[in-house]
Write a protein that holds these residues in place. Structure first.
Motif, PDB file in Angstrom:
ATOM      1  N   GLN A   1      37.381  48.873  47.030  1.00  0.00           N
ATOM      2  CA  GLN A   1      37.856  48.241  45.950  1.00  0.00           C
ATOM      3  C   GLN A   1      36.576  47.980  44.977  1.00  0.00           C
ATOM      4  O   GLN A   1      35.763  47.581  45.491  1.00  0.00           O
ATOM      5  CB  GLN A   1      38.392  47.139  46.269  1.00  0.00           C
TER       6      GLN A   1
ATOM      7  N   LYS B   1      36.349  45.357  41.391  1.00  0.00           N
ATOM      8  CA  LYS B   1      36.803  44.350  40.612  1.00  0.00           C
ATOM      9  C   LYS B   1      35.724  44.045  39.643  1.00  0.00           C
ATOM     10  O   LYS B   1      34.465  43.960  39.833  1.00  0.00           O
ATOM     11  CB  LYS B   1      37.181  43.066  41.006  1.00  0.00           C
TER      12      LYS B   1
ATOM     13  N   THR C   1      32.664  43.248  43.751  1.00  0.00           N
ATOM     14  CA  THR C   1      33.139  42.480  42.523  1.00  0.00           C
ATOM     15  C   THR C   1      31.984  42.167  41.626  1.00  0.00           C
ATOM     16  O   THR C   1      30.880  41.804  42.154  1.00  0.00           O
ATOM     17  CB  THR C   1      33.599  41.111  43.113  1.00  0.00           C
TER      18      THR C   1
END
Length: 223
Positions: free
Chosen positions: A208, A210, A193
């Protein structure tokens, strides 16, 4: 024959002692230790200058300390300013102030509420940073790396030098990475993130990625 029992050292006011192997070292005032020193614990309230390596099971300081070698311990608790000319190695490093390390810093857990400058690698299983002052490291590696800006911005003047309340590094790498107010050339991780105030050159992620707020990422690659 029984081994000689290690003695305790207590310095109150001003004092100088030679290094060696001790049980507990306690400083209340201003002290200097000449030579490498090994002990079960160090408790310093004041100013301490160690001319060589310092190894302590438990280390706690409130004040200013200079170690002209490596600092090694199980639990290292710093309130104030610590300057280490060598490297820092500990199971737990807890900072409330300013840390300057010429070499590397290695721990199972590194928790900082303040500012630091680490010229080598900061390596810890858990890295938890709240930027109360300018923070710099050549590289940061850990299983979990979290960097947040502290809301206590008014404490900035307590730290040496002037600069933004942010973290700067060439490389940040971990399984889980959460960053705020961070400038880095490369960030690598499984779950990443990139939060407000970040300026990242390249993000390499596995699972992932973000992006929050005004975060800027120049390039991203999913591996």
């Amino acid at each position: 024959m029984h081994a000689a029992m290690k003695r305790n050292i207590n310095i109150t006011g001003n004092g100088t002692m030679h290094g060696g192997s001790f049980r507990h070292v306690r400083v209340m005032g201003e002290a200097k230790i000449l030579g490498p020193t090994e002990c079960e614990s160090v408790h310093c309230m004041g100013t301490l200058d160690v001319t060589d390596t310092l190894a302590a099971g438990r280390y706690k300081q409130i004040g200013e300390v200079v170690v002209n070698g490596d600092l090694v311990g199980e639990q290292l608790n710093v309130v104030g300013r610590l300057d280490v000319q060598g490297s820092v190695r500990g199971r737990s490093v807890r900072l409330r102030g300013q840390l300057d390390v010429r070499g590397e810093c290695e721990a199972e857990r590194f928790e900082a509420r303040g500012g630091f400058a680490i010229r080598g690698l900061l390596n810890a299983g858990e890295v938890d940073i709240r930027t109360w002052g300018p923070c710099r490291a050549k590289e940061i590696g850990g299983r979990r790396v979290v960097v947040r800006q502290s809301k206590w911005g008014g404490l900035k003047q307590l730290f040496s030098g002037q600069g933004p309340l942010s973290l700067t590094a060439e490389l940040i790498e971990g399984e889980y990475v959460y960053l705020e107010n961070t400038t880095a050339d490369v960030v690598r991780g499984a779950n990443v993130t990139i939060g407000p105030g970040c300026r990242i050159g390249l993000v390499e992620y596995r699972d992932q990625l973000k992006r929050l707020g005004d975060a800027r990422i120049d390039a991203e690659i999913r591996r």
